[in-house]
Each structure stands twice: as structure tokens, then as C-alpha cells.
Design an enzyme around this catalytic site. Structure first.
Site, PDB file in Angstrom:
ATOM      1  N   ARG A 531       0.888  -1.247   0.067  1.00 41.86           N
ATOM      2  CA  ARG A 531       0.005  -0.152   0.120  1.00 41.86           C
ATOM      3  C   ARG A 531       0.951   1.623  -0.073  1.00 41.86           C
ATOM      4  NH1 ARG A 531      -5.386  -1.211  -0.744  1.00 41.86           N
ATOM      5  NH2 ARG A 531      -5.630   0.937  -0.201  1.00 41.86           N
ATOM      6  N   VAL A 532       0.329   2.292  -0.509  1.00 43.11           N
ATOM      7  CA  VAL A 532       1.057   3.318  -0.820  1.00 43.11           C
ATOM      8  C   VAL A 532       0.308   4.778   0.124  1.00 43.11           C
ATOM      9  CG1 VAL A 532       2.271   3.003  -2.822  1.00 43.11           C
ATOM     10  CG2 VAL A 532       0.017   4.077  -3.022  1.00 43.11           C
ATOM     11  N   ASP A 533      -0.928   4.080   0.672  1.00 44.41           N
ATOM     12  CA  ASP A 533      -1.590   4.983   1.570  1.00 44.41           C
ATOM     13  C   ASP A 533      -1.683   4.535   2.819  1.00 44.41           C
ATOM     14  OD1 ASP A 533      -3.049   2.534   1.321  1.00 44.41           O
ATOM     15  OD2 ASP A 533      -4.998   3.481   0.467  1.00 44.41           O
ATOM     16  N   ASP A 534      -2.254   5.199   3.815  1.00 45.41           N
ATOM     17  CA  ASP A 534      -2.409   5.106   5.145  1.00 45.41           C
ATOM     18  C   ASP A 534      -3.264   3.674   5.367  1.00 45.41           C
ATOM     19  OD1 ASP A 534      -0.710   6.997   5.570  1.00 45.41           O
ATOM     20  OD2 ASP A 534      -2.475   8.382   5.523  1.00 45.41           O
ATOM     21  N   VAL A 535      -2.910   2.645   5.032  1.00 45.19           N
ATOM     22  CA  VAL A 535      -3.577   1.509   5.117  1.00 45.19           C
ATOM     23  C   VAL A 535      -2.575   0.248   5.599  1.00 45.19           C
ATOM     24  CG1 VAL A 535      -4.943  -0.573   4.172  1.00 45.19           C
ATOM     25  CG2 VAL A 535      -5.554   1.831   3.646  1.00 45.19           C
TER      26      VAL A 535
END
Ligand code: PRX
Length: 665
Positions: A531-535
Site C-alpha cells: 500500500r502507498v496510502d495510510d492502510v
């Protein structure tokens, strides 16, 4: 060094639906140039009450926010019913005696079989009961059950009458369940007395009571009916469970379902009528209800099951996922049943009573196709080869993996030790949102590289974008996006279409943004980087950092929290929380505070979100505008503080030193 390449073994290639790379390439090209022909041909094996429109009406979409709202539809004009295709179709074709489920309970020796005819009878009885309670087309039903055959049967019963089901994993806490119930306002909640998972008993009905109590207190919602399955094999009897029935609301399954007729007419629904919602975490806010519709999802689940597992009628399939996740939807309930497969339905955990359970079950039923998550593989790997080699496993032909990147070492162990280097391994990349496999090898066609999800499935056109949003040509690395819709794609976020557009289509106009990073190599193979997001991907389960942070600040002693992922040898990633306490509390505080904070997260979300580390933070590294610099926190969490990078924009560079001093305290 070039990655090792493993060719599919000859016995897998022979007779495979797709038996060469050249054939895959031809079929792939056609799936893009002639979607109507490609999907229409596959779809024609199913029953359609009304056929789809042809030509320009077959499939419509706008994928580009610059050109207006996002919309997509497939098989327009068609009418069908997913339950009919999963169950009735097979009974009608004379396969009623075929086994649908070999149920293997938590404890060794607990086992039942359910044929397609028995499944049909059960589904009709449940559907009739639901109808008698006023549940009909378009109404919501929340399901909070363990892995018993009744769980997929309830999903199918909803599909039969056009009700929209939402399965909540029976490991989520009462608060999480309450949030999901309140979002979908169901007419009925279906649950179970209790379950035994490994050595532990969990009273599910009690958790449902607590969830409904929360909603009652907040006067948010009235749930007219709670249907409770008395799960005797859990070891907790109906009379012993702590929850007391709420008069007029709670009904025992065993008191009402058996009296219902085993005939229940199917409600034909439109191709784009909703089938289910499934809540999943994102980088912001509360979990969102990913909405899947009927025809496209049905065809996506069936086609991937057929091609990716190279399914043949003699196969015995076993997917270890719980129906509370998308994998259990597409590869326990729908894909296998749509194709009339015989499958193992497993209630337990891979390490109970010992780490040989999976292979014992494989031998018991002659499992040919086995599908699990890298975290399970790494757990079993750590327990030692002896648990594997004492079982035969000669029936295995294809081994699948899903949920997170698989490290090449675990891949090799799976291939060599479990599969005796004589299987195809399918590393399937996909998401709740995609409904079905997206990037994956085909077992008889695709040369395998350990750690790579390899090539796109039919109809899927991925691309890699650089930081500026330009497509990377040839080998390279960046953000993984998809360039056009595919049949099983989610249609919206339930009740919040703007959030759907914002989350997936606003970053890069004209593309679906997956939230993952990926690399493409010189052979066009995709390597998912995570993941590149806040997950955070904990054991293949998505946890939003925002959710954990909001749980932590829900504790009266916590002033602020920032959560980041940290690598973990078994779980893939673990949750690492930086916590600032209320003014006046000294650092480090009493050990009980740490325990309370962890308990708070388990209560708000569930045990899967348990933080591995609580790191006391009198201050958090922030920019002058007050934004937390998570990049810095990630480096501290992974003990890479020598690579902190530029910290000159920090409002107070001194906080980093304080954090380092408090590490491990
Ligand atoms: O980061 C990717 C990872 O899991 C995410 C999707 O999570 P979820 O919606 O819960 O669905 C999990 C089961 C389909 C993706 O964005 N992921 C899933 N499969 C893989 C993977 N990462 C690497 N390799 C995979 N095979």
C-alpha cells in the site's frame, strides 16, 4: 540477478483451460478488443431470465472525472439471479446429489457434508423465513456468523430474494459491528450462538447484543429481527450462552427455519441490482461499504475461479478464507458454487490442534486446489517441515495465495515443501473493490517468478504511473492503476458516491487508483510493493491508520496518536502506534496504561487491529502547518533513524531525539 522462473508442471499444463502463454495472450487481447464477445460467451453457461442488450448498450462507462461522474455497467438489460445460478441450476441439471460443502469443524472429527439439493432446501427455507418477516428486494441484511454451511446459505438466501447482504467478519468487535449495522440499516441481523476458534470460545450472540445496545442507546436504529443459529458444535449450548433473548426481537433459527417450505421462487433481478456490501478500511474516515452488483460480479467470480484455479468437475477446492472477507465471498460462496464445485468449508485455524491440520484435511478430502494467505504460509513455515511431510499431499495440483505480497522465501517453501515442486502456484493480486482476481498467473500457462503476481487477468488493463501521473512505459515502478472497468468492479460506496469518486478516481483522472505501488519487470510481470496510502496490511487484513488512531484517542488518557506500519516476519506488517498522553502524565507511564490502550483498540475494532508496539511520544514530529510527518515516524518504528532524510521542515526537530530516547520504554 534475474528472478528464478518456474515453468508450470506438465501434468498441470495438460488439459488446462489455458495451456500456453500464447493462448493466454490471444484470449487476453480478445478480452480487451471484444469485451462483449469474450464475456458474453463465458456468461452463456449461466441462466438468464432475460438476455443482455447487445452492441453499445452491453457495457457503458465513464472512468474520467473530467468528463463527469463515474459510472459503469455491464450486461445491461439482463435479468438473472446469482442464487439460482449457484444452486438451482446444478440441481436442475441432475447434480443435486453432488457435494457442495465438506464442512470441517474447528475440532478434529467434527464434519458434515451438504449436497447441492440440501443446500437448495436450506436456502429456500431461510429465504421463505426472511420473506415472512418482510425482508424483500433491496432490503439490507447483516450477517455475523462463523464458517458453518449456514453462512453461505444465508448469503445465497438474500441473493435469492434480492436482499442486499453485508457479512461482518465474526472477529470484529461490538463497536465495529454497530458501525456497520448503523450504516446499512438492516431489516434483519443473522448471527450464531457461539463459535470455537482454535482453543477459544467466542460468544457471537453476546457481541451482537452489545452492538445493538450501542445503537439503542444512541437511538440510531431499531432492528426488528435477530435470527440466531444455535451452533451446537461450538460446545456452548443454546441454554448456556450468556446473552438473554430479547423478547419479540430474537428468534432461534432451529425454532423457525425447519418449518418453512423448501420451495421458494427466485426473484429475478436486474444485472446492475446490488448483490452485497462489504465494509473495508481506507486511508481516511470510517470503513466504507463497497457495493457489488449482480451480473458483472457473478461473471467475474465464476470466470476467475474457472481459469485461475483451472477448475474441472473432479476437483476438490479449499479456500481457507472466512466469508467475512472478499476472498470468502468470491472463492467460498460464489465462484465455486457458480461452477458447481465440491469444496471444503473450514471453520478452524491452520495451527489447531497442530500445524499439520491443513495437510491432514487435504489428504482427508483429496484437495486438488488449495488457496490461502502468505501469513498462514509463514506461520506454518515457522512451525517446521515435519508437520507437512508427515501428510501425503499428493492430490494437490494448484496452490494459491492472496492478501499481501508473498516474500520469495515463503513462496518457495509453499512450492517446494507443500507442493513438492510439482504444482503451479498462483499469487493472486486483487482487492475487495475489484471483486475478483486482477493480476495472477494462469496455472497451465504462466511461467512463475516467486514473489510476482505476474500478468493481468482477462479484461484487466493495468498501468503504472509516476509521481507526475504519467504512464511508465516498459520496466519501471510507481502507482498501480487500472485503465478501464472490468465486470466485477465495485460500483459505488454504499450511500456515498462522492466518496467513491474521491477515493479511487480523483488522484489520477481517467484511471482507477488501487492504493498499491507496483513494479513491472522486463517481461511485463507485475510485482506488488504494498500500500502507498495510510492502510496497514496486517496478516492480509486491511486496517486504516485513521481507525486505530481514533480508537486510541477514544481513551481518556490519550491526547494524540499516530499509527504507522512496521515489517513483521509472520503478519507481513504490524501496527506501531505513537501515543501522546494528556498533559501532566509522566513518560513512561505505568504499564497499565499501555494495556488499557491496547484493550481500547481491541474493543473499538477487534483483535486483528491490536497494536504490536505503543511508543510513548511526548511530542510528534510535525511540520510547521501541524501535519504529522509519518515518513519520520516510519523510519523510527523500523529502526532506520539513520535514514530520516530532511527533517529541517519539522516545527520542533528536538522531538525526534526524545522519541528515540523513549524507544522500548
Ligand atoms: O495491498 C494489496 C493487498 O491487499 C489489498 C487488498 O486488500 P483487501 O481488499 O482486504 O483484499 C484482500 C483479498 C483480495 C491490496 O490493495 N494484496 C492482495 N493480494 C495481494 C496483495 N498484495 C500483494 N500480492 C497479492 N497477491
Amino acid at each position: 540477478m534475474a528472478a528464478a522462473v518456474h515453468q508450470p508442471p506438465e501434468h498441470v499444463v495438460k488439459g488446462a483451460h489455458v495451456d500456453s502463454l500464447a493462448k493466454y495472450k490471444d484470449m487476453y487481447a480478445r478480452s480487451l478488443s471484444d469485451p462483449e464477445g469474450f464475456w458474453g460467451e463465458f456468461a452463456s453457461q449461466f441462466h438468464w431470465n432475460k438476455k443482455w442488450s447487445t452492441g453499445a448498450d452491453f457495457h457503458k462507462y465513464n472512468f474520467d472525472l473530467n468528463k463527469g461522474g463515474i459510472s459503469l455497467s455491464w450486461f445491461n438489460g439482463a435479468e438473472t439471479n446469482v442464487c439460482y445460478n449457484c444452486v438451482d441450476r446444478h440441481v436442475k441439471e441432475g447434480n443435486g446429489d453432488r457435494v457442495a460443502f465438506f464442512w470441517e469443524g474447528n475440532d478434529v472429527g467434527q464434519a458434515t457434508t451438504t449436497t447441492y439439493k440440501e443446500l437448495q432446501d436450506m436456502v429456500c427455507q431461510i429465504a421463505n423465513y426472511m420473506k415472512s418477516q418482510g425482508v424483500g428486494k433491496g432490503d439490507d441484511v447483516t450477517i455475523y456468523m462463523p464458517m458453518v454451511p449456514e453462512l453461505p446459505a444465508v448469503m445465497l438466501a438474500c441473493a435469492r430474494i434480492g436482499a442486499v447482504f453485508s457479512v461482518v467478519f465474526a472477529g470484529f468487535s461490538a463497536e465495529s459491528l454497530a458501525g456497520r449495522i448503523s450504516d446499512s440499516s438492516p431489516k434483519m441481523v443473522v448471527t450464531c450462538s457461539a463459535v470455537k476458534r482454535g482453543p477459544k470460545h467466542i460468544e457471537l450472540k453476546k457481541i451482537v447484543d452489545e452492538a445493538l445496545q450501542i445503537l439503542d442507546n444512541e437511538e440510531e436504529l431499531h432492528i426488528p429481527r435477530v435470527l440466531v443459529y444455535d451452533h451446537k458444535a461450538s460446545g456452548v449450548s443454546r441454554d448456556a450462552i450468556q446473552a438473554s433473548p430479547v423478547e419479540g426481537r430474537d428468534v432461534w433459527w432451529q425454532d423457525v427455519i425447519g418449518d418453512q417450505s423448501t420451495d421458494c421462487e427466485v426473484t429475478w433481478v436486474g444485472a446492475e441490482d446490488p448483490l452485497f456490501k462489504l465494509y473495508t478500511s481506507g486511508s481516511t474516515g470510517k470503513p466504507k461499504g463497497v457495493l457489488h452488483t449482480t451480473a458483472g460480479y457473478m461473471i467475474g467470480a465464476a470466470a476467475t475461479f474457472n481459469y485461475v484455479f483451472d477448475y474441472k468437475p473432479d476437483d476438490i477446492f479449499w479456500c481457507t478464507a472466512d466469508c467475512g472477507w472478499i476472498t470468502g465471498h468470491s472463492y467460498v460462496t460464489f465462484g465455486p458454487l457458480l461452477m458447481g464445485a465440491k469444496q471444503v468449508l473450514f471453520e478452524g485455524v491452520p495451527t489447531y490442534p497442530d500445524a499439520g491440520r491443513c495437510w491432514e484435511v487435504c489428504d482427508k478430502y483429496g484437495v486438488t486446489l488449495f488457496y490461502t494467505a502468505p501469513t498462514a504460509i509463514r506461520t506454518l513455515m515457522a512451525c517446521g517441515e515435519q508437520h507437512v511431510t508427515k501428510h501425503k499431499r499428493t492430490s494437490l495440483r494448484i496452490l494459491g495465495t492472496v492478501g499481501e505480497p508473498i516474500n520469495p522465501e515463503a513462496w518457495r517453501w509453499y512450492y517446494e515443501v507443500v507442493g513438492n515442486s510439482n504444482v503451479s502456484v498462483v499469487d493472486t493480486w486483487w482487492q475487495t473493490e475489484t471483486g475478483a482476481h486482477m493480476i495472477t498467473p494462469l496455472p497451465g500457462a504462466t511461467p512463475m517468478k516467486p514473489g510476482s503476481a505476474t500478468l493481468p487477468f482477462f479484461g484487466v488493463e493495468p498501468a503504472i504511473l509516476d509521481d507526475k501521473g504519467n504512464e511508465v512505459e516498459g520496466p519501471g515502478q510507481g502507482y498501480l492503476v487500472i485503465k478501464r472497468p472490468w465486470p466485477s468492479m465495485m460500483r459505488t460506496v454504499a450511500g456515498d458516491h462522492p466518496r467513491f469518486e474521491q477515493t479511487y478516481f480523483s488522484h489520477y483522472k481517467g484511471y482507477y487508483f488501487t492504493g498499491d505501488g507496483a513494479r513491472r519487470d522486463e517481461d511485463g510481470y507485475y510485482w506488488i510493493l504494498g500500500r502507498v496510502d495510510d492502510v496497514i496490511n496486517v496478516s492480509g487484513h486491511r486496517i486504516g491508520t485513521a481507525e486505530v488512531e481514533s480508537a486510541l484517542v477514544g481513551h481518556h488518557l490519550c491526547a494524540e496518536a499516530a499509527v504507522v506500519p512496521v515489517d513483521h516476519p509472520i503478519k507481513g506488517q504490524a501496527i506501531y502506534a505513537f501515543v501522546t498522553l494528556m498533559n501532566g502524565i509522566e513518560y513512561p507511564p505505568d504499564e497499565s496504561v499501555r494495556k488499557e490502550l491496547v484493550a481500547q483498540v481491541r474493543k473499538a475494532i477487534g483483535p486483528i487491529a491490536t497494536p504490536d508496539v505503543i511508543h510513548w511520544a511526548p511530542g510528534l514530529p510535525k511540520t510547521r502547518s501541524g501535519k504529522i510527518m509519518r515518513r519520520v515516524l516510519r523510519k523510527i518504528a523500523s529502526k532506520e533513524e539513520d535514514q530520516l532524510g530532511d527533517t529541517s521542515t519539522l516545527a520542533d526537530p528536538g522531538v525526534v531525539q526524545v522519541l528515540l530516547e523513549l524507544r522500548g520504554k
